[in-house]
Design a protein around this motif. Structure first.
Motif, PDB file in Angstrom:
ATOM      1  N   LEU A   1      22.672  49.243  49.602  1.00 30.90           N
ATOM      2  CA  LEU A   1      23.024  47.841  49.372  1.00 30.90           C
ATOM      3  C   LEU A   1      21.829  46.922  49.609  1.00 30.90           C
ATOM      4  N   THR A   2      21.014  47.256  50.587  1.00 32.75           N
ATOM      5  CA  THR A   2      19.827  46.429  50.864  1.00 32.75           C
ATOM      6  C   THR A   2      18.899  46.422  49.655  1.00 32.75           C
ATOM      7  N   ASP A   3      18.635  47.596  49.111  1.00 31.82           N
ATOM      8  CA  ASP A   3      17.756  47.695  47.938  1.00 31.82           C
ATOM      9  C   ASP A   3      18.368  47.018  46.720  1.00 31.82           C
ATOM     10  N   LEU A   4      19.670  47.248  46.497  1.00 34.75           N
ATOM     11  CA  LEU A   4      20.331  46.631  45.351  1.00 34.75           C
ATOM     12  C   LEU A   4      20.353  45.111  45.468  1.00 34.75           C
ATOM     13  N   SER A   5      20.502  44.609  46.675  1.00 31.05           N
ATOM     14  CA  SER A   5      20.488  43.157  46.881  1.00 31.05           C
ATOM     15  C   SER A   5      19.129  42.575  46.488  1.00 31.05           C
ATOM     16  N   LYS A   6      18.057  43.253  46.877  1.00 31.68           N
ATOM     17  CA  LYS A   6      16.714  42.803  46.488  1.00 31.68           C
ATOM     18  C   LYS A   6      16.552  42.848  44.967  1.00 31.68           C
ATOM     19  N   TRP A   7      17.107  43.874  44.357  1.00 33.79           N
ATOM     20  CA  TRP A   7      17.018  44.026  42.890  1.00 33.79           C
ATOM     21  C   TRP A   7      17.789  42.914  42.192  1.00 33.79           C
ATOM     22  N   VAL A   8      18.978  42.567  42.716  1.00 28.54           N
ATOM     23  CA  VAL A   8      19.776  41.488  42.125  1.00 28.54           C
ATOM     24  C   VAL A   8      19.039  40.146  42.266  1.00 28.54           C
ATOM     25  N   ALA A  76      31.239  61.409  38.824  1.00 26.33           N
ATOM     26  CA  ALA A  76      32.488  61.931  39.365  1.00 26.33           C
ATOM     27  C   ALA A  76      32.606  61.537  40.840  1.00 26.33           C
ATOM     28  N   GLY A  77      33.648  60.780  41.159  1.00 28.69           N
ATOM     29  CA  GLY A  77      33.894  60.409  42.555  1.00 28.69           C
ATOM     30  C   GLY A  77      33.302  59.089  42.983  1.00 28.69           C
ATOM     31  N   THR A  78      32.642  58.375  42.083  1.00 22.25           N
ATOM     32  CA  THR A  78      32.100  57.079  42.458  1.00 22.25           C
ATOM     33  C   THR A  78      31.943  56.199  41.232  1.00 22.25           C
ATOM     34  N   VAL A  79      32.407  54.956  41.317  1.00 19.98           N
ATOM     35  CA  VAL A  79      32.171  53.972  40.263  1.00 19.98           C
ATOM     36  C   VAL A  79      31.664  52.687  40.896  1.00 19.98           C
ATOM     37  N   LEU A  90      24.661  33.592  41.850  1.00 25.69           N
ATOM     38  CA  LEU A  90      25.628  34.494  42.474  1.00 25.69           C
ATOM     39  C   LEU A  90      25.436  35.925  41.963  1.00 25.69           C
ATOM     40  N   GLY A  91      25.325  36.854  42.891  1.00 25.96           N
ATOM     41  CA  GLY A  91      25.275  38.270  42.553  1.00 25.96           C
ATOM     42  C   GLY A  91      26.307  39.028  43.361  1.00 25.96           C
ATOM     43  N   ILE A  92      27.117  39.841  42.686  1.00 21.72           N
ATOM     44  CA  ILE A  92      28.170  40.613  43.360  1.00 21.72           C
ATOM     45  C   ILE A  92      27.907  42.093  43.114  1.00 21.72           C
ATOM     46  N   ILE A  93      27.826  42.869  44.171  1.00 24.46           N
ATOM     47  CA  ILE A  93      27.578  44.310  44.080  1.00 24.46           C
ATOM     48  C   ILE A  93      28.759  45.030  44.712  1.00 24.46           C
ATOM     49  N   VAL A  94      29.397  45.905  43.967  1.00 25.22           N
ATOM     50  CA  VAL A  94      30.527  46.671  44.508  1.00 25.22           C
ATOM     51  C   VAL A  94      30.271  48.152  44.271  1.00 25.22           C
ATOM     52  N   LEU A  95      30.246  48.921  45.345  1.00 25.37           N
ATOM     53  CA  LEU A  95      30.116  50.380  45.273  1.00 25.37           C
ATOM     54  C   LEU A  95      31.398  50.992  45.820  1.00 25.37           C
ATOM     55  N   THR A  96      31.939  51.986  45.140  1.00 29.50           N
ATOM     56  CA  THR A  96      33.166  52.629  45.618  1.00 29.50           C
ATOM     57  C   THR A  96      32.985  54.133  45.701  1.00 29.50           C
ATOM     58  N   ASN A  97      33.823  54.766  46.514  1.00 30.56           N
ATOM     59  CA  ASN A  97      33.840  56.228  46.594  1.00 30.56           C
ATOM     60  C   ASN A  97      35.124  56.759  45.961  1.00 30.56           C
ATOM     61  N   THR A 106      38.968  44.381  41.024  1.00 30.91           N
ATOM     62  CA  THR A 106      39.736  43.566  41.965  1.00 30.91           C
ATOM     63  C   THR A 106      38.815  42.817  42.920  1.00 30.91           C
ATOM     64  N   ILE A 107      37.851  43.530  43.487  1.00 29.32           N
ATOM     65  CA  ILE A 107      36.937  42.907  44.453  1.00 29.32           C
ATOM     66  C   ILE A 107      36.052  41.875  43.769  1.00 29.32           C
ATOM     67  N   THR A 108      35.449  42.262  42.636  1.00 24.22           N
ATOM     68  CA  THR A 108      34.554  41.350  41.923  1.00 24.22           C
ATOM     69  C   THR A 108      35.280  40.083  41.488  1.00 24.22           C
ATOM     70  N   ASN A 109      36.447  40.236  40.872  1.00 22.71           N
ATOM     71  CA  ASN A 109      37.165  39.068  40.362  1.00 22.71           C
ATOM     72  C   ASN A 109      37.626  38.138  41.485  1.00 22.71           C
ATOM     73  N   THR A 110      38.023  38.725  42.613  1.00 17.57           N
ATOM     74  CA  THR A 110      38.462  37.901  43.744  1.00 17.57           C
ATOM     75  C   THR A 110      37.313  37.035  44.256  1.00 17.57           C
ATOM     76  N   ILE A 111      36.130  37.642  44.402  1.00 19.37           N
ATOM     77  CA  ILE A 111      34.949  36.881  44.843  1.00 19.37           C
ATOM     78  C   ILE A 111      34.563  35.851  43.788  1.00 19.37           C
ATOM     79  N   LYS A 112      34.539  36.279  42.536  1.00 19.38           N
ATOM     80  CA  LYS A 112      34.136  35.391  41.437  1.00 19.38           C
ATOM     81  C   LYS A 112      35.062  34.189  41.333  1.00 19.38           C
ATOM     82  N   ASP A 113      36.367  34.431  41.472  1.00 23.78           N
ATOM     83  CA  ASP A 113      37.344  33.337  41.379  1.00 23.78           C
ATOM     84  C   ASP A 113      37.091  32.256  42.424  1.00 23.78           C
TER      85      ASP A 113
END
Length: 259
Positions: A1-8, A76-79, A90-97, A106-113
């Motif tokens: 997340l730290t690296d992705l935040s810098k990238w965003v 497989a197993g992560t989106v 605004l940048g939103i990063i969501v990682l799931t297992n 759900t997470i992105t839209n809630t934050i975006k709203d």
């Protein structure tokens, strides 16, 4: 997340990062975020979207009058999902297992709203209802096919295996060998050896391949064409369940008999 935040942050700063450093130019940035392929949008949807397109590695759309830049990813197993609203910084990063796009949506839209001024729209409830309905429809389709296959076996309908065994080739995917194994036809991809499994008769010249690796969750139909000699001269494929991940792309294969 730290690296992705810098990238965003790099993306939101048009290629600039750190103390005066530049990874790509403003011109390159503008080209990446410019429409290259037009995409359908439906009837506006929940964000009153009028236009959608694909840039260079990014999905582009208007949401409530703002430009949205986004992309998803998965194995497989992560989106995952990254969503940017540059005008709001605004940048939103969501990682799931897990393998449910409904989770990151759900997470992105809630934050975006919350940034766009929408009231609580309970995206969890919306996506849960879609998930339940989608699974019910998929189960109905799979149960129907299983019943048809069971009826064929009960009626002792025989298939001449030798009409279908052989080597089939798709110019992109390579060779698939249909052979006889354990009293059943067997599908084996040469370039993708994990893609293998028994082939069972379904209806007429249509068969069902059940992948040995059940984690694929992507059993598929094989539709054979028959030549003048009475043997199969090729086959196409299509996913059975509407829940099959789009990346399998069975429908794009055009397998022709070569041996």
């Amino acid at each position: 997340l730290t690296d992705l935040s810098k990238w965003v942050i790099l993306q939101l700063n048009e290629g600039r990062y750190g103390e005066g450093k530049t990874l790509f130019t403003k011109a390159s940035h503008a080209e990446m975020w410019s429409p290259q392929t037009i995409l359908p949008t439906g009837q506006g949807g929940p964000y009153n979207t009028h236009f959608a397109s694909y840039g260079l590695g990014w999905f582009l759309a208007d949401v409530k009058g703002y430009k949205q830049v986004s992309h998803t990813g998965g194995l497989a197993g992560t989106v995952t999902q990254v969503t940017l609203l540059p005008e709001l910084k605004l940048g939103i990063i969501v990682l799931t297992n897990q393998q449910q796009g409904a989770a990151f949506s759900t997470i992105t839209n809630t934050i975006k709203d919350s940034y766009l001024g929408y009231p609580d729209r309970n995206w969890l409830k919306t996506y849960t209802a879609r998930y339940i309905a989608g699974n019910a429809e998929a189960k109905k389709i799979m149960d129907g096919i299983a019943a048809d296959i069971a009826a064929q076996q009960k009626n002792n309908i025989k298939v001449t295996d030798s009409l279908f065994t052989g080597t089939y080739r798709d110019k992109w995917f390579g060779d698939v060998i249909i052979s006889k194994k354990n009293e059943s036809l067997w599908f084996a991809s040469v370039k993708s050896p994990r893609l293998n499994g028994p082939v069972v008769p379904y209806k007429g010249n249509t068969f069902l391949v059940k992948w040995t690796d059940r984690s694929f969750d992507a059993d598929a139909l094989m539709l054979f064409g028959i030549g003048r000699d009475g043997k199969a001269n090729g086959f196409s494929m299509e996913a059975i369940s509407p829940l099959t991940d789009f990346s399998f792309d069975f429908q794009d294969l055009d397998l022709k008999r070569v041996k």
